[in-house]
Design an enzyme around this catalytic site. Structure first.
Site, short mmCIF file in Angstrom:
data_model
loop_
_atom_site.label_atom_id
_atom_site.label_comp_id
_atom_site.label_asym_id
_atom_site.label_seq_id
_atom_site.Cartn_x
_atom_site.Cartn_y
_atom_site.Cartn_z
N ALA A 16 4.48 4.79 -4.47
CA ALA A 16 4.28 4.08 -5.73
C ALA A 16 3.09 4.67 -6.49
O ALA A 16 3.15 4.90 -7.70
CB ALA A 16 4.07 2.59 -5.47
N GLN B 8 0.84 -1.20 0.00
CA GLN B 8 0.00 0.00 0.00
C GLN B 8 0.87 1.26 0.00
O GLN B 8 0.69 2.17 0.81
CB GLN B 8 -0.95 -0.01 1.19
N SER B 9 1.80 1.32 -0.93
CA SER B 9 2.75 2.44 -0.99
C SER B 9 2.12 3.69 -1.58
O SER B 9 1.68 3.70 -2.73
CB SER B 9 3.96 2.03 -1.83
N ASN B 10 2.10 4.77 -0.79
CA ASN B 10 1.67 6.06 -1.30
C ASN B 10 2.63 6.57 -2.37
O ASN B 10 2.23 7.19 -3.35
CB ASN B 10 1.60 7.09 -0.17
#
Length: 333
Positions: free
Chosen positions: A79, A75-77
């Protein structure tokens, strides 16, 4: 310190708002709390990585890249914002996502940031935990190069000397707003993880002689490691800017008491912070960064570390879209 010397592509909604939080301040009964709304940068629901990407993507374009790569947790912001920036500039984007939590719930693996990654046209590879993700990404970049592509690889969080320029600029922006609003802050607080936001801010604040102590609330690493990472990057930022010795080791301060069980795993204090911000100020925190930063802010106010009569500014790093990936841990009506 002329940041205009460095290539930059403006993609964010700047300056971001600086707002008073009267209801949360009253609830905690301590200092006057303000918030710097970097959740409102505008790029694919916003967040702090947009400031970094303005400089990073400009560097990619200058190098003639036709594909950008980056890496992060599921859940990378970062990315998601990288995928959005690439889409905006008509470039391909390839992302490596690491399983750092062990969560297998469908919403976590396919909703939230992951959904937006796909909507922006990024291609995705998955990795298990414990790998050197930057090394994995650079190896994949070489496979694209061997196919005749021109890749530009962005380290996790966009946290290198180029990306951190975005937060040197944020320090300048914030101090300009304090002048406009006749405000003097006694403390600044933000979440600290990949180190770029923290490092850029401390370089900017010290270079401008702001006399504003900055506290990072750690989201992943132990205190000594986190502070060391931030200081090392701050030194690289200084070198890039032609500064020397502006930031001392003692200027880099992190409190890592609110990490809980690990990166991307909300602690009870994280969930309480999300609840309090939402119910008192209608501001959404995320379960990974800003939620833990908010938890540290709340607890330190309650303990009297930040005192009544002082004024604090909390930098909101964004990421609320990630809440939809954490429905398995968030309360339901």
């Amino acid at each position: 310190m002329q940041l205009s010397r460095f290539p930059r592509i403006r993609m964010g909604h700047m300056p971001t708002p600086l707002e008073h939080m009267p209801r949360l301040s009253a609830l905690l009964g301590g200092p006057e709390i303000w918030i710097k709304r970097d959740d409102c940068t505008g790029l694919s629901t916003g967040g702090n990585k947009t400031r970094k990407l303005e400089f990073l993507m400009a560097e990619a374009v200058a190098m003639g890249a036709d594909i950008v790569l980056t890496q992060g947790a599921t859940q990378s912001n970062h990315a998601r914002q990288t995928a959005a920036a690439a889409a905006k500039l008509g470039m391909d984007c390839h992302i490596l996502l690491e399983d750092r939590t062990g969560y297998n719930e469908p919403n976590y693996r396919m909703n939230g940031n992951v959904l937006l990654d796909v909507l922006h046209g990024a291609t995705i590879e998955h990795r298990g935990p414990g790998l050197d993700m930057n090394a994995e990404m650079f190896a994949v970049a070489e496979t694209f190069r061997a196919k005749g592509r021109t890749p530009y690889a962005i380290v996790g969080g966009g946290s290198n000397a180029t990306g951190a320029l975005g937060y040197v600029n944020c320090a300048l922006e914030l101090l300009g707003q304090t002048v406009e609003k006749d405000l003097v802050f006694d403390h600044m607080v933000t979440a600290t993880g990949s180190a770029g936001t923290h490092a850029g801010l401390i370089v900017g604040l010290k270079a401008l002689n702001a006399q504003l102590p900055l506290l990072g609330i750690g989201v992943r690493a132990p205190q000594e490691t986190q502070e060391g990472n931030v200081f090392k990057l701050a030194q690289a930022v200084e070198e890039k800017l032609g500064l020397q010795g502006v930031v001392k080791r003692a200027d880099v301060v992190a409190n890592c008491d609110y990490i809980g069980k690990g990166y991307g795993i909300p602690a009870e204090s994280t969930l309480e912070a999300i609840d309090l911000f939402a119910r008192t100020e209608a501001i959404l925190l995320d379960p990974v960064y800003s939620g833990k930063g908010g938890a540290g802010l709340i607890d330190l106010c309650r303990k009297g570390h930040f005192k009544k009569g002082e004024r604090i500014v909390f930098l909101h790093t964004g990421g609320a879209i990630g809440l939809t990936g954490y429905t398995h841990v968030l309360p339901h009506a």
